[in-house]
Design an enzyme around this catalytic site. Structure first.
Site: not given
Length: 276
Positions: A56, A133, A167, A211, A222
């Site tokens: 996104k 959300r 990531r 992260r 998640r």
């Protein structure tokens, strides 16, 4: 096309969001924001939906640069608050590390502060990334302003998991990279997908960090929570004729031109380049 016109500043949106906070974020107890601007007199007001890790931020940011509107990512707002050691920092840290969704009240509080800062700088239009959300958030946003379009980016779960685990962030410049080299063969009705890694330049290579919430267990949780919460939000916008479903066909080189085509912007980028 109305999507590429100018926006007058929605200054009342900030006070509306703050009123929502003082009334337990109930859309039923707040009148709808009435002084809406005609779409032909403003710039785009879009929302990007999609699972964590779908991209996104990448695509919303590119479109913001193309259209000249601010990119407002609630995930970035949360991470900024986490790094600030402010009053919400510890509470947010526990929520994020458990893979849970941040409450409506916290998100709206952070968003209202961001809108206030943007208004002071003279920003106009927006692409929201990661908000709304929940149905509650969607109803509040609908009371604040008119959303023109909601783009729902989609990618199969095994690819999402691999992307999230690959990531990395440069601890010095803050830029995002991805070490995952994805090559999934098509099967069971799903198309094959290939995504090249997004490797850092040499000066960032030794400064990459992961992260804290990009672990397999947290990412799976998640994705599960997002899937559970996202269905009603998607239906909310689908019923209003504002939802654009977009299945990512691959990495940025494959997906970007297809996304521009889906948004009727495939010739807009060329015109902007020619005018530069």
């Amino acid at each position: 096309m109305a999507a590429i016109t100018r926006l007058a500043k929605p200054s009342s949106s900030i006070s509306y969001l703050r009123r929502c906070l003082s009334t337990s974020i109930s859309s039923e107890t707040n009148p709808l924001f009435s002084s809406r601007k005609d779409p032909k007199d403003r710039n785009v007001q879009w929302v990007f939906l999609g699972c964590p890790g779908v991209g996104k931020g990448t695509y919303a940011s590119r479109l913001c640069n193309l259209l000249g509107v601010p990119h407002i990512a609630t995930g970035d707002l949360v991470r900024e608050e986490l790094a600030s050691s402010g009053p919400l920092s510890q509470q947010l840290s526990e929520i994020v590390n458990q893979g849970k969704l941040v409450s409506d009240q916290i998100i709206i509080n952070l968003l209202s502060k961001r809108l206030e800062a943007g208004e002071a700088k003279g920003e106009s239009g927006f692409i929201l990334d990661g908000f709304p959300r929940t149905i509650n958030q969607a109803e509040i946003l609908e009371g604040v302003t008119d959303i023109d379009l909601v783009v729902n980016l989609k990618l199969q779960e095994d690819v999402l998991l691999e992307k999230c685990l690959g990531r990395r962030i440069c601890s010095e410049c803050g830029k995002n990279f991805n070490l995952a080299s994805i090559n999934v063969k098509g099967e069971n009705g799903n198309p094959g997908i290939s995504m090249a890694p997004l490797l850092p330049p040499a000066h960032c290579t030794g400064k990459l960090i992961t992260r804290s919430d990009d672990t397999e267990a947290v990412v799976k949780e998640r994705l599960r929570v997002y899937s559970e919460k996202s269905q009603p939000v998607e239906e909310f916008y689908r019923s209003r004729g504002k939802l654009l479903e977009f299945d990512l066909p691959g990495g940025i080189p494959q997906s970007w031109p297809k996304l521009l085509e889906a948004l009727n912007l495939d010739d807009y980028e060329e015109k902007q380049s020619a005018a530069a």
